[in-house]
Write a protein that holds these residues in place. Structure first.
Motif, PDB file in Angstrom:
ATOM      1  N   LEU A 172       0.841  -1.192   0.000  1.00 21.38           N
ATOM      2  CA  LEU A 172       0.000   0.000   0.000  1.00 21.38           C
ATOM      3  C   LEU A 172       0.878   1.243   0.000  1.00 21.38           C
ATOM      4  O   LEU A 172       1.741   1.376   0.863  1.00 21.38           O
ATOM      5  N   ALA A 173       0.638   2.129  -0.955  1.00 18.45           N
ATOM      6  CA  ALA A 173       1.451   3.341  -1.036  1.00 18.45           C
ATOM      7  C   ALA A 173       0.530   4.555  -1.017  1.00 18.45           C
ATOM      8  O   ALA A 173      -0.366   4.670  -1.858  1.00 18.45           O
ATOM      9  N   ASP A 174       0.743   5.430  -0.026  1.00 16.94           N
ATOM     10  CA  ASP A 174      -0.091   6.620   0.129  1.00 16.94           C
ATOM     11  C   ASP A 174       0.705   7.821  -0.345  1.00 16.94           C
ATOM     12  O   ASP A 174       1.615   8.278   0.354  1.00 16.94           O
ATOM     13  N   GLU A 175       0.372   8.329  -1.532  1.00 21.36           N
ATOM     14  CA  GLU A 175       1.119   9.455  -2.131  1.00 21.36           C
ATOM     15  C   GLU A 175       2.633   9.233  -2.046  1.00 21.36           C
ATOM     16  O   GLU A 175       3.350  10.064  -1.491  1.00 21.36           O
ATOM     17  N   PRO A 176       3.149   8.148  -2.593  1.00 18.39           N
ATOM     18  CA  PRO A 176       4.559   7.813  -2.379  1.00 18.39           C
ATOM     19  C   PRO A 176       5.534   8.820  -2.966  1.00 18.39           C
ATOM     20  O   PRO A 176       6.685   8.875  -2.555  1.00 18.39           O
ATOM     21  N   THR A 177       5.060   9.641  -3.916  1.00 21.65           N
ATOM     22  CA  THR A 177       5.988  10.597  -4.530  1.00 21.65           C
ATOM     23  C   THR A 177       5.672  12.028  -4.114  1.00 21.65           C
ATOM     24  O   THR A 177       6.245  12.970  -4.635  1.00 21.65           O
ATOM     25  N   GLY A 178       4.732  12.165  -3.171  1.00 20.16           N
ATOM     26  CA  GLY A 178       4.261  13.488  -2.789  1.00 20.16           C
ATOM     27  C   GLY A 178       5.343  14.412  -2.264  1.00 20.16           C
ATOM     28  O   GLY A 178       5.239  15.628  -2.383  1.00 20.16           O
ATOM     29  N   ASN A 179       6.383  13.854  -1.664  1.00 22.03           N
ATOM     30  CA  ASN A 179       7.446  14.690  -1.102  1.00 22.03           C
ATOM     31  C   ASN A 179       8.705  14.704  -1.982  1.00 22.03           C
ATOM     32  O   ASN A 179       9.758  15.121  -1.534  1.00 22.03           O
ATOM     33  N   LEU A 180       8.570  14.233  -3.214  1.00 24.27           N
ATOM     34  CA  LEU A 180       9.777  14.071  -4.037  1.00 24.27           C
ATOM     35  C   LEU A 180       9.726  14.955  -5.279  1.00 24.27           C
ATOM     36  O   LEU A 180       8.638  15.277  -5.788  1.00 24.27           O
ATOM     37  N   ASP A 181      10.904  15.319  -5.770  1.00 23.69           N
ATOM     38  CA  ASP A 181      10.938  16.097  -7.004  1.00 23.69           C
ATOM     39  C   ASP A 181      10.647  15.180  -8.208  1.00 23.69           C
ATOM     40  O   ASP A 181      10.579  13.964  -8.063  1.00 23.69           O
ATOM     41  N   THR A 182      10.488  15.794  -9.366  1.00 22.46           N
ATOM     42  CA  THR A 182      10.030  15.050 -10.540  1.00 22.46           C
ATOM     43  C   THR A 182      10.956  13.891 -10.905  1.00 22.46           C
ATOM     44  O   THR A 182      10.516  12.779 -11.162  1.00 22.46           O
ATOM     45  N   LYS A 183      12.272  14.185 -10.881  1.00 21.09           N
ATOM     46  CA  LYS A 183      13.200  13.165 -11.332  1.00 21.09           C
ATOM     47  C   LYS A 183      13.206  11.978 -10.356  1.00 21.09           C
ATOM     48  O   LYS A 183      13.142  10.815 -10.760  1.00 21.09           O
ATOM     49  N   THR A 184      13.216  12.320  -9.051  1.00 19.74           N
ATOM     50  CA  THR A 184      13.219  11.265  -8.055  1.00 19.74           C
ATOM     51  C   THR A 184      11.911  10.473  -8.095  1.00 19.74           C
ATOM     52  O   THR A 184      11.901   9.255  -7.957  1.00 19.74           O
ATOM     53  N   SER A 185      10.807  11.204  -8.337  1.00 16.56           N
ATOM     54  CA  SER A 185       9.512  10.545  -8.475  1.00 16.56           C
ATOM     55  C   SER A 185       9.581   9.497  -9.576  1.00 16.56           C
ATOM     56  O   SER A 185       9.099   8.370  -9.393  1.00 16.56           O
ATOM     57  N   ALA A 186      10.174   9.870 -10.670  1.00 12.55           N
ATOM     58  CA  ALA A 186      10.289   8.943 -11.802  1.00 12.55           C
ATOM     59  C   ALA A 186      11.062   7.694 -11.385  1.00 12.55           C
ATOM     60  O   ALA A 186      10.682   6.570 -11.727  1.00 12.55           O
ATOM     61  N   ASP A 187      12.121   7.892 -10.598  1.00 13.57           N
ATOM     62  CA  ASP A 187      12.919   6.744 -10.112  1.00 13.57           C
ATOM     63  C   ASP A 187      12.058   5.804  -9.282  1.00 13.57           C
ATOM     64  O   ASP A 187      12.102   4.592  -9.445  1.00 13.57           O
ATOM     65  N   ILE A 188      11.275   6.427  -8.360  1.00  9.02           N
ATOM     66  CA  ILE A 188      10.451   5.607  -7.472  1.00  9.02           C
ATOM     67  C   ILE A 188       9.389   4.872  -8.273  1.00  9.02           C
ATOM     68  O   ILE A 188       9.121   3.695  -8.066  1.00  9.02           O
TER      69      ILE A 188
END
Lengths: 237, 398
Positions: A172-188
């Motif tokens: 279960l992931a709750d907004e897993p990229t909400g605190n990350l920048d675009t590039k890092t979000s892409a990694d995740i």
């Protein structure tokens, strides 16, 4: 990853949730019916107040439905007591939070191993398995770094490793990229893709349409009801 | 794991941890140091009293009563008591007089006293022997002198037995020297500096029948208190006085008991002080644990979300309280033992020449009890509160 287990990962039948504040009753979920098969990658979307957090809490066994049936990995968990729910969270669920929620002053390996401690597994085995999952998320060489010595993306990878260590039926992931920048979000997101390809069942709550489209199926909630449940139009090559 | 995490939490905020436990350190430190001092005071007093013979007691007319003269014990009573009261082995007068004692050209003013066999004090003998039954039976002019008298009269040292010393014109042959007692300001010498057989004393110094006090020895030490009462009753009969005329008795056991009673009273006072400091320090521990739980609400929520049961959260915070109070209490114990040991070695040794060994086992027991008590009373509520947190609320907490 529970292959060979015939049950769907999640079965929700007529789930309602009503909060009581004194004499006031606030209905939040009005009857949710939904199945999530093993190995699916689902995004739950909806505006604030749509009930998606409540639904996520019920699916995450942090809360009980007011009525309805919830069968997780073949087990009816609708009416379990607190300790039994804790046991289910420990054995069948993995949580990834927006804010990572790692223990400060505790290195990556120990953070990852924490669920195993609660499961009563000995220190040596905890260490071995923590290293294996850290390897899976590509952080083997950061095992002894503390959260404040890691980047946001690395911290979220550690959190994902922690969610995976008990080999859960559902991630279960709750907004897993909400605190990350675009590039890092892409990694995740790439890591989630990889986990999906490996057969993990993933359920993700997000506001971000672009992120939601990385999932293979999108469930849209509005005012406590599912208003749309469709395959994601954007498929990732 | 719980302990490891507890240590990490306590080290994460060293100043706060220190301020929290300082109350415990002071409280336990005070209790332990007073405990050590009480222990060594009691020890040194009983060590001093150790020179008194166990099987003897002394009876004297109670002071502070109307007709003191009427109560006076007579020399002639002693034989009557010895012959009529069971369990009495000997009955001798207690008396003494200050005399100028001379050996050759060496002079000194000493307390010349009546002694019997067994002697008043069981101080070891450095030279020669004690006064014997024969000396008493024949009222021989012999003397056993104290180490102090020996040093004054025989400054050249050497074995003085066989030498003659003079009290006025009376000549006494030295047959023994009592060993040097422990060196201390409060040192009490029992038995006088120049002891002679009581029969000799009575012949030379007692005029009339009245004596200061009487000393009795018993055959069976276990019934000594009853024998004391019987002797006092017999004296009243012989003197033909009623129970309004009071006599006092003095024996090692009851005196030691009295001293111990004083120290138990001190111990109770210390325990009360300890209890108050414990209460204050415990509230401090509880307060800081509640603060810590509030600060870590999100962490607790996370732990619960990943599967920690109530009991596991409870254990974590309970152990944190236990560590906090144990560290405080054991630092306090170390400081208490340190202060107690220092005062022992600097002051008490000078007073009495003796200090008891530090009561480590007792200190450990007291400290462990303090730590357990503080944890149980003040650590339980915060831990329960942490365990009862709703995971959803806790996760939402910022």
């Amino acid at each position: 990853m529970n292959n060979g287990n015939p049950h769907p990962a999640i079965v929700l039948r007529a789930i309602t949730k009503t909060y009581k504040t004194g004499a006031l009753e606030v209905p939040v979920l009005h009857g949710i019916d939904c199945n999530v098969a093993r190995g699916e990658y689902v995004a739950i979307m909806g505006p604030s107040g749509s009930g998606k957090s409540t639904l996520m809490n019920i699916i995450g066994c942090l809360d009980r439905p007011t009525s309805g049936t919830y069968v997780l990995d073949g087990e009816d968990v609708s009416n379990l007591n607190d300790n039994a729910l804790a046991e289910i969270r420990l054995k069948k669920l993995g949580f990834v939070f927006q804010g990572f929620n790692l223990l400060a002053r505790t290195d990556a390996q120990k953070n990852v191993a924490l669920p195993l401690f609660y499961a009563g597994i000995n220190g040596r085995e905890r260490q071995r398995r923590a290293m294996a999952v850290l390897d899976e998320v590509g952080l083997r060489d950061r095992a002894h770094h503390k959260p404040n010595e890691l980047s946001g993306g690395q911290q979220q990878r550690v959190a994902i490793a922690r969610a995976l260590i008990n080999d859960p039926a559902v991630l279960l992931a709750d907004e897993p990229t909400g605190n990350l920048d675009t590039k890092t979000s892409a990694d995740i997101m790439a890591l989630f893709d990889k986990l999906h390809d490996g057969g993990r069942t993933i359920l993700m709550v997000t506001h971000d349409e672009a992120i939601a489209r990385r999932a293979r199926r999108i469930i849209r909630l509005l005012d406590g009801l599912i208003v749309a449940d469709e395959p994601s139009s954007l498929t990732v090559p | 794991m719980y302990f490891e995490e507890a240590v990490r939490m306590l080290l994460a905020n060293p100043v706060r941890t220190f301020l929290t436990i300082i109350g415990l350190i002071i409280g336990v430190g005070a209790v332990i140091s007073i405990e050590v001092l009480g222990h060594s005071m009691a020890g040194s007093i009983s060590e001093t009293l150790g020179a008194l013979a166990d099987n003897s007691f002394i009876i004297f007319p109670g002071t502070m009563q109307g007709d003191f003269q009427k109560a006076a014990i007579r020399l002639s009573d002693l034989d009557a008591i010895k012959n009529s009261v069971p369990n009495i082995a000997s009955a001798t007068p207690v008396s003494g007089t200050d005399e100028l004692i001379r050996y050759g050209h060496n002079l000194g003013r000493f307390f010349l006293s009546a002694d019997s066999n067994p002697p008043f004090a069981n101080t070891p003998i450095a030279y020669g022997r004690r006064i014997s039954d024969d000396d008493i039976a024949n009222a021989v002019d012999v003397t056993v002198i104290s180490w102090k008298a020996y040093n004054r009269l025989f400054p050249a040292g050497g074995d003085p037995t066989g030498s003659s010393i003079y009290a006025g014109t009376h000549r006494y042959v030295v047959v023994g020297v009592r060993a040097q007692p422990r060196q201390g300001a409060l040192n009490v010498t029992f038995g006088g500096d120049v002891s002679i057989p009581y029969t000799t004393y009575v012949r030379e110094y007692v005029h009339g029948d009245r004596i200061l006090a009487a000393r009795f020895t018993v055959n069976d030490i276990s019934t000594l208190p009853q024998t004391e009462t019987a002797v006092i009753n017999r004296i009243r009969e012989l003197r033909q006085v009623g129970p309004d005329v009071r006599y006092q008795s003095f024996d090692k056991a009851s005196f030691t008991q009295g001293i111990n009673g004083v120290f138990s009273a001190i111990t109770i006072v210390v325990a009360l002080i300890g209890a108050v400091s414990l209460l204050v320090a415990g509230i401090g521990v509880m307060n800081i644990m509640l603060v810590s739980i509030t600060e870590r609400t999100k962490e607790i929520g996370t732990r619960k979300a990943i599967g920690a049961r109530r009991g596991q959260i409870l254990a974590q915070f309970f152990i944190e309280s236990l560590m906090l109070s144990s560290i405080g209490c054991f630092i306090g114990m170390a400081i208490g033992l340190g202060i107690g040991g220092f005062v022992n070695s600097v002051f008490i040794i000078k007073l009495t020449g003796y200090t008891a060994p530090l009561p480590y086992a007792q200190a450990m027991a007291i400290t462990a009890a303090f730590a357990a008590f503080v944890t149980a009373v003040f650590g339980t509520y915060p831990a329960l509160r942490a365990a009862a947190l709703d995971p959803i609320e806790a996760l939402r907490y910022e």
